[in-house]
Motif scaffolding. Structure first.
Motif, mmCIF file in Angstrom:
data_model
loop_
_atom_site.group_PDB
_atom_site.id
_atom_site.type_symbol
_atom_site.label_atom_id
_atom_site.label_comp_id
_atom_site.label_asym_id
_atom_site.label_seq_id
_atom_site.Cartn_x
_atom_site.Cartn_y
_atom_site.Cartn_z
ATOM 1 N N SER A 127 38.615 47.391 38.546
ATOM 2 C CA SER A 127 38.996 47.136 37.167
ATOM 3 C C SER A 127 38.455 45.764 36.807
ATOM 4 O O SER A 127 37.969 45.055 37.684
ATOM 5 C CB SER A 127 40.510 47.204 36.987
ATOM 6 N N LEU A 128 38.507 45.434 35.533
ATOM 7 C CA LEU A 128 37.930 44.163 35.083
ATOM 8 C C LEU A 128 38.964 43.421 34.250
ATOM 9 O O LEU A 128 39.528 43.981 33.309
ATOM 10 C CB LEU A 128 36.660 44.453 34.260
ATOM 11 N N VAL A 149 37.886 39.600 38.421
ATOM 12 C CA VAL A 149 38.565 38.670 37.514
ATOM 13 C C VAL A 149 37.628 37.531 37.128
ATOM 14 O O VAL A 149 37.086 36.857 38.005
ATOM 15 C CB VAL A 149 39.840 38.095 38.186
ATOM 16 N N LEU A 150 37.425 37.327 35.828
ATOM 17 C CA LEU A 150 36.641 36.180 35.345
ATOM 18 C C LEU A 150 37.453 35.433 34.307
ATOM 19 O O LEU A 150 38.125 36.050 33.473
ATOM 20 C CB LEU A 150 35.329 36.607 34.693
ATOM 21 N N LYS A 151 37.348 34.116 34.352
ATOM 22 C CA LYS A 151 38.081 33.287 33.401
ATOM 23 C C LYS A 151 37.097 32.383 32.689
ATOM 24 O O LYS A 151 36.243 31.774 33.338
ATOM 25 C CB LYS A 151 39.129 32.469 34.149
ATOM 26 N N PHE A 152 37.196 32.324 31.372
ATOM 27 C CA PHE A 152 36.256 31.524 30.590
ATOM 28 C C PHE A 152 36.956 30.391 29.870
ATOM 29 O O PHE A 152 37.963 30.630 29.189
ATOM 30 C CB PHE A 152 35.536 32.402 29.554
ATOM 31 N N TRP A 153 36.419 29.214 30.012
ATOM 32 C CA TRP A 153 36.853 28.118 29.159
ATOM 33 C C TRP A 153 35.725 27.849 28.167
ATOM 34 O O TRP A 153 34.631 27.448 28.553
ATOM 35 C CB TRP A 153 37.154 26.840 29.960
ATOM 36 N N LEU A 154 35.976 28.146 26.907
ATOM 37 C CA LEU A 154 34.963 27.910 25.881
ATOM 38 C C LEU A 154 35.191 26.511 25.326
ATOM 39 O O LEU A 154 36.235 26.228 24.734
ATOM 40 C CB LEU A 154 35.056 28.972 24.783
ATOM 41 N N GLU A 182 26.609 39.880 35.615
ATOM 42 C CA GLU A 182 26.165 39.587 36.982
ATOM 43 C C GLU A 182 27.283 39.771 37.998
ATOM 44 O O GLU A 182 27.069 40.322 39.079
ATOM 45 C CB GLU A 182 25.564 38.181 37.054
ATOM 46 N N THR A 183 28.473 39.341 37.631
ATOM 47 C CA THR A 183 29.602 39.496 38.557
ATOM 48 C C THR A 183 29.915 40.971 38.774
ATOM 49 O O THR A 183 30.141 41.413 39.909
ATOM 50 C CB THR A 183 30.845 38.779 37.989
ATOM 51 N N VAL A 184 29.923 41.733 37.685
ATOM 52 C CA VAL A 184 30.259 43.150 37.804
ATOM 53 C C VAL A 184 29.181 43.894 38.594
ATOM 54 O O VAL A 184 29.483 44.681 39.497
ATOM 55 C CB VAL A 184 30.450 43.790 36.412
#
Lengths: 489, 489
Positions: free
Chosen positions: B292-293, B398-403, B480-482
């Motif tokens: 899952s993503l 799991v990816l976390k983004f700080w914009l 890329e991660t997926v």
């Protein structure tokens, strides 16, 4: 119906730009006004020809409005979990709160559209599906959920051209789904199916709007315009259904109850053990894995609902039942149709749901205490019958109990509760207040039973002045109904 | 530990009767005091030897207290739906609100007890299971959920005698379950497993109480006494975990960002289409059905979270993703541990969950605005790392983004929003207020990244002064991660 859309009208870039600013501003304003008023939710059904740009339009709506107050829901074929419940369960569960907007793909129209697109549709099934949709939408509309249904349409030629254009470039080819490519072969049938579905389910309170979809600009503006119109529109009065007739012989059944019968203690223990054993065995019958059991308990205060429920649950596996105590709805429950919170507590297959008070509060306390306007609680008889019919239609065994106590016995139990150090919590000023409204509650209960005592979901009226006998009778009704349903004994 | 219980102590009927009134009165009183204060929920774990009368005791507690504020939950082997989520998911979902009580059968101890009762238990697995339980219980205790764990115990002789007694009469025979009859054969192993589990997970904030269960009266009084004691007890301070260390090289990463890079429009369109196509294909890869993503988006106001999210969702099937916009918690969310609402929005296998702001609010807005005391948000770094590790351990990507936006660019966008007729809704007094607290938010974000940038769930810091480049970078990290996780390309 589709002639205009199949002419594939288009909108110039300049005309579009002019509309865009106006529409975006108006949409956001209307969305916020709706949120603030929080009177109705808006549910937008998205349907139409595959490959007409439905997904792109929904993305656009999310861009043009404040997406934090829109939820986009996509439903596919029911999964293993969803198949455990009546077909509409997943849609009920997902209803947005008042003020908010939901966009639904794969809506309750999917089975109707699918059947209609078959080579030889089953017309009985089409009728049944369309009728159940009309009931559902009527009920939503009458209970604070506004509906808007968009049908995205274009000519077969334009559909083909659009897919071809997207496929031509690797950057857009992924937008074309396998089903989009199948459209050409069956266009006539898909059109026919849409035509049938729309004409059978179009109504002032749940209107269809056909969106010409060949041109991106035209499609965007037409869809946005339809949504804007819906957001700005006041509530449409749903035609009042004919009043639910009383069932012959069930008028005022509570007026002629005999409260004197009783059972002695030894006899009680034996019969209780026997019934609980039968219930335990029936619940472990493999046949029950394809059924479920729904028990609703209603009755006057101190009539012994809790005690009766405990005798029912004792032989059950704690993993297989759930008791839902029903009190006044909380704010997030009030912001949905009143049946919403009961849909959420239904049992899956092989499980038992017990309601300690139930959806009948709508026609009991809400009626007597004037918490709900008369047209709404009068409409509820039919809505409840429809709800229970869906449960029964999906294999649930439904029993409803009215536990009736005499006025004198209730007074005695109130006094005992006041005196007992660990039962005083069971008696509140509300109980005394309700007691003073005895005739009003009795009249409401009589009406309720007369209008909702259906074949599939019958009422069982139990005199409870003798608690032991009452518990035996409750168990007996459950055991016999379940055994019969499972083809036992 | 079990010597006293295996002596099978009993209580005379008279002694029981005397205790009963006292206990019932005190239980109801304590239950109501707890409900009124609504400071903590109580979760009672029921475990112990099968055939010791666990079910009967739970029925009794429901009779002695007000059952409307107690929920009894039984869990079996995880079903198809439950297996789609990390093992603790179903327990998180079922947490009762503050003031209320839950009784749990088939708790998170089941795998530990099962492993411990095998002929040759895997000691590494036992260690891992016990450690994950301790973390879970610590976290619950620190976040307003009190725990009480009851172990029902008796001698093998008494267990045998009890089953025999019940089996002797058809009215009680159904109370004996198949597993009760297996106890005799493995009594030593079951005792050993219980002993191990208790000694590894007993703590002041989540204590075990052994209930002597051979005698009905003794068992009832001991269990009621334990529950009463728990209800009356004040909160136990959970030992503060060591502070989460900053990760080397991740201190103040936001202080050294370069905001000048950009991309031209044509290049952008090409790369966007290419990345979206790759994402579309990866999401339709059969390998993704077992993954899952989870995407979490954080960042300053106007940094472009919404626009970036839209570019991610465009190539996704609407049925397969869900966007959760995170705002201030509602009352029913506030009445549970703060991670509860995020556990409820996790994606099942094959699905995508996108959080527009996330559980990191705990260490950002709640810290800066002083909505949460310092010990609680400091503890949150570890709790969050543990939460994400559970997701990753179960196959989630799991990816976390700080914009990150520069102060100058933010001001420019605020001004533009104020001027645009359809963007003014995006700008509120809060945004200006937050802007004045820029350094405090930046410090909080720096700390957050330094403490939660884990291997399994990394932070991606993206400078967003050029929106297009930022969107490409977000997509690139995801794609890329997926692809890597699925073994593609």
């Amino acid at each position: 119906m589709f002639a205009e859309a199949e002419a594939d009208p288009s909108l110039s870039r300049d005309a579009f730009k002019k509309q865009e600013t106006r529409l975006r501003t108006a949409l956001v304003k209307a969305q916020y006004a709706r949120l603030e008023a929080a009177e109705r939710a808006l549910v937008i059904v998205v349907a139409g020809i595959d490959g007409a740009g439905k997904g792109a339009t929904v993305n656009l709506l999310n861009e043009w409005m404040d997406p934090r107050h829109i939820v986009t829901q996509g439903f596919g074929l029911p999964d293993e979990r969803e198949r455990q419940y009546p077909p509409l369960w997943r849609y009920w569960n997902a209803l947005p709160a008042k003020g908010r907007t939901a966009i639904v793909f794969g809506s309750w129209y999917a089975p109707l559209l699918f059947e209609g697109a078959r080579k030889h549709p089953d017309t009985d099934r089409l009728d049944a599906l369309a009728s159940s949709i009309r009931h559902f939408e009527e009920q939503l509309s009458a209970n604070g959920v506004q509906l808007l249904k968009l049908w995205f349409h274009l000519s077969p030629k334009a559909q083909k051209a659009r897919s071809k254009r997207l496929l031509a470039s690797p950057e857009t080819a992924w937008q074309v789904l396998p089903e989009d490519l199948l459209v050409q072969r069956h266009f006539d049938r898909l059109r026919e199916s849409g035509h049938h579905a729309i004409s059978r389910t179009d109504s002032p309170h749940a209107p269809w709007v056909v969106i010409p979809s060949a041109d991106d600009n035209m499609r965007a503006v037409a869809a946005a315009q339809a949504v804007l119109h819906a957001l700005q529109r006041g509530a449409i009065r749903v035609p009042a259904p004919g009043s639910t007739p009383a069932i012959a012989g069930r008028r005022k059944v509570l007026d002629k109850l005999d409260y004197r019968a009783n059972v002695d203690k030894d006899d009680y223990e034996n019969r209780l053990g026997d019934l609980q054993g039968r219930l335990a065995r029936a619940m472990r019958d493999p046949a029950f894995r394809q059924r479920s059991l729904v028990l609703a308990f209603e009755g006057q205060d101190a009539a012994g609902k809790g005690g009766a429920i405990r005798r029912v649950t004792q032989p059950l596996d704690a993993r297989h039942y759930e008791i839902t105590p029903v009190a006044a709805p909380s704010p997030h429950e009030l912001s949905r149709p009143y049946l919403w919170r009961f849909w959420r507590r239904l049992p899956r297959l092989g499980r038992v749901a017990i309601f300690d008070r139930s959806w009948y509060g709508r026609v009991l306390v809400e009626r007597v205490e004037e918490l709900t306007p008369a047209p709404a609680w009068k409409r509820a008889y039919g809505e409840i019958n429809d709800f229970e019919a869906q449960l029964v239609g999906h294999g649930a065994i439904v029993l409803k109990f009215w536990l009736a106590i005499s006025e004198a016995e209730q007074l005695k139990r109130f006094r005992e509760r006041e005196k007992s150090p660990y039962k005083t919590f069971k008696i509140t000023p509300d109980d005394w207040r309700n007691r003073r409204k005895w005739p009003a509650y009795l009249a409401a209960a009589n009406d309720m039973i007369a209008r909702t005592d259906t074949m599939g979901a019958p009422w069982h009226v139990i005199a409870t002045d003798d608690k032991r006998l009452a518990r035996l009778q409750v168990l007996e009704h459950i055991v016999e109904t379940v055994e019969k349903a499972l083809g036992r004994g």
